[in-house]
Design a protein around this motif. Structure first.
Motif, PDB file in Angstrom:
ATOM      1  N   ASP A 165      67.064  54.094 104.171  1.00  0.00           N
ATOM      2  CA  ASP A 165      66.961  55.475 103.686  1.00  0.00           C
ATOM      3  C   ASP A 165      65.630  55.833 103.037  1.00  0.00           C
ATOM      4  OD1 ASP A 165      67.859  53.695 101.506  1.00  0.00           O
ATOM      5  OD2 ASP A 165      67.936  55.529 100.322  1.00  0.00           O
ATOM      6  N   THR A 166      64.694  54.910 102.909  1.00  0.00           N
ATOM      7  CA  THR A 166      63.460  55.200 102.193  1.00  0.00           C
ATOM      8  C   THR A 166      62.218  54.922 103.038  1.00  0.00           C
ATOM      9  OG1 THR A 166      63.209  52.980 101.259  1.00  0.00           O
ATOM     10  CG2 THR A 166      64.591  54.540 100.023  1.00  0.00           C
ATOM     11  N   GLN A 167      61.090  55.433 102.556  1.00  0.00           N
ATOM     12  CA  GLN A 167      59.813  55.160 103.208  1.00  0.00           C
ATOM     13  C   GLN A 167      59.522  53.669 103.213  1.00  0.00           C
ATOM     14  OE1 GLN A 167      57.761  57.565 104.638  1.00  0.00           O
ATOM     15  NE2 GLN A 167      56.518  55.879 105.424  1.00  0.00           N
ATOM     16  N   GLY A 168      59.880  52.999 102.133  1.00  0.00           N
ATOM     17  CA  GLY A 168      59.688  51.551 102.070  1.00  0.00           C
ATOM     18  C   GLY A 168      60.482  50.821 103.132  1.00  0.00           C
ATOM     19  N   ASP A 169      61.699  51.284 103.394  1.00  0.00           N
ATOM     20  CA  ASP A 169      62.498  50.698 104.468  1.00  0.00           C
ATOM     21  C   ASP A 169      61.805  50.876 105.816  1.00  0.00           C
ATOM     22  OD1 ASP A 169      64.544  49.943 102.736  1.00  0.00           O
ATOM     23  OD2 ASP A 169      65.672  51.786 103.030  1.00  0.00           O
ATOM     24  N   TYR A 170      61.298  52.082 106.033  1.00  0.00           N
ATOM     25  CA  TYR A 170      60.607  52.368 107.292  1.00  0.00           C
ATOM     26  C   TYR A 170      59.367  51.485 107.446  1.00  0.00           C
ATOM     27  CZ  TYR A 170      57.615  54.815 110.637  1.00  0.00           C
ATOM     28  OH  TYR A 170      56.782  55.116 111.689  1.00  0.00           O
ATOM     29  N   ASN A 171      58.564  51.393 106.369  1.00  0.00           N
ATOM     30  CA  ASN A 171      57.347  50.570 106.429  1.00  0.00           C
ATOM     31  C   ASN A 171      57.679  49.111 106.729  1.00  0.00           C
ATOM     32  OD1 ASN A 171      55.920  52.875 105.756  1.00  0.00           O
ATOM     33  ND2 ASN A 171      55.692  52.330 103.608  1.00  0.00           N
ATOM     34  N   SER A 172      58.723  48.606 106.097  1.00  0.00           N
ATOM     35  CA  SER A 172      59.125  47.211 106.315  1.00  0.00           C
ATOM     36  C   SER A 172      59.614  46.988 107.737  1.00  0.00           C
ATOM     37  CB  SER A 172      60.238  46.837 105.325  1.00  0.00           C
ATOM     38  OG  SER A 172      59.768  46.904 103.989  1.00  0.00           O
ATOM     39  N   THR A 173      60.335  47.976 108.267  1.00  0.00           N
ATOM     40  CA  THR A 173      60.840  47.866 109.633  1.00  0.00           C
ATOM     41  C   THR A 173      59.694  47.865 110.634  1.00  0.00           C
ATOM     42  OG1 THR A 173      62.850  49.038 108.946  1.00  0.00           O
ATOM     43  CG2 THR A 173      62.438  48.866 111.311  1.00  0.00           C
ATOM     44  N   CYS A 174      58.693  48.701 110.390  1.00  0.00           N
ATOM     45  CA  CYS A 174      57.499  48.694 111.248  1.00  0.00           C
ATOM     46  C   CYS A 174      56.805  47.346 111.197  1.00  0.00           C
ATOM     47  CB  CYS A 174      56.539  49.803 110.820  1.00  0.00           C
ATOM     48  SG  CYS A 174      57.122  51.476 111.153  1.00  0.00           S
ATOM     49  N   GLU A 175      56.702  46.786 110.011  1.00  0.00           N
ATOM     50  CA  GLU A 175      56.080  45.466 109.838  1.00  0.00           C
ATOM     51  C   GLU A 175      56.833  44.414 110.634  1.00  0.00           C
ATOM     52  OE1 GLU A 175      55.581  42.186 106.271  1.00  0.00           O
ATOM     53  OE2 GLU A 175      55.722  44.312 105.738  1.00  0.00           O
ATOM     54  N   ALA A 176      58.173  44.552 110.690  1.00  0.00           N
ATOM     55  CA  ALA A 176      58.990  43.594 111.428  1.00  0.00           C
ATOM     56  C   ALA A 176      59.025  43.876 112.920  1.00  0.00           C
ATOM     57  CB  ALA A 176      60.415  43.595 110.872  1.00  0.00           C
ATOM     58  N   GLY A 177      58.480  45.021 113.336  1.00  0.00           N
ATOM     59  CA  GLY A 177      58.401  45.344 114.749  1.00  0.00           C
ATOM     60  C   GLY A 177      59.699  45.840 115.368  1.00  0.00           C
ATOM     61  N   GLY A 186      70.729  59.482 102.212  1.00  0.00           N
ATOM     62  CA  GLY A 186      70.461  58.516 101.153  1.00  0.00           C
ATOM     63  C   GLY A 186      69.512  58.992 100.074  1.00  0.00           C
ATOM     64  N   PHE A 187      68.743  58.055  99.500  1.00  0.00           N
ATOM     65  CA  PHE A 187      67.938  58.326  98.313  1.00  0.00           C
ATOM     66  C   PHE A 187      66.533  58.833  98.608  1.00  0.00           C
ATOM     67  CE2 PHE A 187      70.410  54.629  96.141  1.00  0.00           C
ATOM     68  CZ  PHE A 187      71.518  55.438  96.038  1.00  0.00           C
ATOM     69  N   GLY A 188      66.034  58.619  99.818  1.00  0.00           N
ATOM     70  CA  GLY A 188      64.628  58.927 100.054  1.00  0.00           C
ATOM     71  C   GLY A 188      64.357  59.652 101.354  1.00  0.00           C
ATOM     72  N   LYS A 189      63.103  60.020 101.521  1.00  0.00           N
ATOM     73  CA  LYS A 189      62.626  60.664 102.743  1.00  0.00           C
ATOM     74  C   LYS A 189      61.662  59.728 103.462  1.00  0.00           C
ATOM     75  CE  LYS A 189      62.977  65.318 100.801  1.00  0.00           C
ATOM     76  NZ  LYS A 189      62.259  66.584 100.487  1.00  0.00           N
ATOM     77  N   VAL A 190      61.436  59.999 104.735  1.00  0.00           N
ATOM     78  CA  VAL A 190      60.516  59.204 105.536  1.00  0.00           C
ATOM     79  C   VAL A 190      59.490  60.133 106.156  1.00  0.00           C
ATOM     80  CG1 VAL A 190      60.281  57.734 107.562  1.00  0.00           C
ATOM     81  CG2 VAL A 190      62.217  57.407 106.016  1.00  0.00           C
ATOM     82  N   GLU A 191      58.224  59.832 105.929  1.00  0.00           N
ATOM     83  CA  GLU A 191      57.136  60.662 106.461  1.00  0.00           C
ATOM     84  C   GLU A 191      56.752  60.208 107.859  1.00  0.00           C
ATOM     85  OE1 GLU A 191      56.081  63.335 104.919  1.00  0.00           O
ATOM     86  OE2 GLU A 191      57.439  62.923 103.247  1.00  0.00           O
ATOM     87  N   ALA A 192      57.703  60.287 108.756  1.00  0.00           N
ATOM     88  CA  ALA A 192      57.461  59.915 110.154  1.00  0.00           C
ATOM     89  C   ALA A 192      58.561  60.533 111.000  1.00  0.00           C
ATOM     90  CB  ALA A 192      57.457  58.395 110.313  1.00  0.00           C
ATOM     91  N   GLU A 193      58.270  60.726 112.264  1.00  0.00           N
ATOM     92  CA  GLU A 193      59.261  61.255 113.185  1.00  0.00           C
ATOM     93  C   GLU A 193      60.133  60.096 113.677  1.00  0.00           C
ATOM     94  OE1 GLU A 193      59.921  64.364 114.075  1.00  0.00           O
ATOM     95  OE2 GLU A 193      58.390  65.132 112.699  1.00  0.00           O
ATOM     96  N   VAL A 194      61.304  59.987 113.089  1.00  0.00           N
ATOM     97  CA  VAL A 194      62.210  58.899 113.441  1.00  0.00           C
ATOM     98  C   VAL A 194      63.617  59.455 113.651  1.00  0.00           C
ATOM     99  CG1 VAL A 194      60.904  57.122 112.200  1.00  0.00           C
ATOM    100  CG2 VAL A 194      62.668  58.423 110.999  1.00  0.00           C
ATOM    101  N   PRO A 195      64.451  58.765 114.409  1.00  0.00           N
ATOM    102  CA  PRO A 195      65.849  59.185 114.534  1.00  0.00           C
ATOM    103  C   PRO A 195      66.516  59.185 113.164  1.00  0.00           C
ATOM    104  CG  PRO A 195      65.308  57.495 116.153  1.00  0.00           C
ATOM    105  CD  PRO A 195      64.158  57.556 115.209  1.00  0.00           C
ATOM    106  N   SER A 196      67.367  60.166 112.919  1.00  0.00           N
ATOM    107  CA  SER A 196      67.991  60.304 111.612  1.00  0.00           C
ATOM    108  C   SER A 196      69.458  60.663 111.754  1.00  0.00           C
ATOM    109  CB  SER A 196      67.267  61.383 110.798  1.00  0.00           C
ATOM    110  OG  SER A 196      67.845  61.535 109.512  1.00  0.00           O
ATOM    111  N   ILE A 197      70.261  60.227 110.803  1.00  0.00           N
ATOM    112  CA  ILE A 197      71.676  60.592 110.772  1.00  0.00           C
ATOM    113  C   ILE A 197      71.979  61.261 109.431  1.00  0.00           C
ATOM    114  CG2 ILE A 197      72.482  58.837 112.384  1.00  0.00           C
ATOM    115  CD1 ILE A 197      73.232  57.088 109.979  1.00  0.00           C
ATOM    116  N   SER A 198      72.891  62.223 109.448  1.00  0.00           N
ATOM    117  CA  SER A 198      73.305  62.895 108.211  1.00  0.00           C
ATOM    118  C   SER A 198      74.582  62.287 107.657  1.00  0.00           C
ATOM    119  CB  SER A 198      73.506  64.391 108.463  1.00  0.00           C
ATOM    120  OG  SER A 198      74.496  64.605 109.450  1.00  0.00           O
TER     121      SER A 198
END
Length: 215
Positions: A165-177, A186-198
């Motif tokens: 749910d957070t930018q940190g999650d997104y950054n870590s996922t990118c790092e993991a490929g 959830g608690f945060g926003k993501v500054e990227a165009e990614v699939p999202s669920i409500s």
């Protein structure tokens, strides 16, 4: 082909901020003189997903570095016992969605939490019947990107996606490929165009599209 879905916990599967804040404040009562801090639910929400070191910097910046680490470690140890009988607020449809997903995919958890926290979540929520493996900062001393890779390799996943749910999650996922799904509730926003669920109930259909599974 072995396919896995890896989940964050806080802000993705449940909201335990109020109870965690309660546990920390109860622990901090013994240090009122040298740690004049009380943690609010919003304070806790703002640091969910960070490593324990970063949480110490954010909440106890008035203390010396070593003292911050000691206080956070003490709070986290106390929290694990406190949470066992109190849990958090599970997001709607969690068990229904996990049951459905587990028919076709392997389910996992990776979080930046302390050792024992994921175990508390699994036991209290009953999701231990669906989650096959998990990893955390508290067990490896490593950040989330490393732990996502570690879990994927350990479980020999051919394909995997991370849900957080957070930018940190997104950054870590990118790092993991891996591909990423944003838990938009959830608690945060993501500054990227990614699939999202409500909501979690949208996840099975989205995962099917990401993995390009037949209907």
């Amino acid at each position: 082909m072995k396919k896995g879905i890896i989940f964050d916990v806080d802000g993705t599967l449940w909201d335990a901020c109020a109870v965690v804040a309660e546990s920390w404040n109860e622990y901090l009562e013994q240090y009122e003189k040298d740690v004049p801090v009380r943690i609010s639910e919003e304070d806790m929400r703002s640091v969910m997903g960070l490593t324990m070191s970063d949480i110490g910097d954010a909440l106890f910046g008035m203390l010396q570095k070593q003292r911050r680490l000691e206080i956070v470690e003490g709070c986290c140890t106390y929290e694990v016992e406190y949470m066992k009988n109190r849990g958090g607020i599970l997001y709607p449809d969690l068990e229904t969605v996990f049951a459905k997903l587990s028919e076709n995919y392997h389910l996992y958890i990776v979080s930046n939490c302390q050792k024992g926290y994921i175990e508390d979540f699994l036991s209290w929520s009953g999701m231990d019947r669906y989650v096959e493996d998990f990893e955390s900062y508290g067990r490896t001393g490593q950040a989330k990107g490393y732990n996502i890779r570690l879990l994927r390799e350990r479980n020999r996943l051919d394909q995997a996606v991370y849900v957080g749910d957070t930018q940190g999650d997104y950054n870590s996922t990118c790092e993991a490929g891996l591909p990423f799904i944003h838990a938009g509730y959830g608690f945060g926003k993501v500054e990227a165009e990614v699939p999202s669920i409500s909501g979690l109930k949208e996840l099975p259909e989205l995962v099917q599209r990401i993995f390009r599974d037949p209907a």
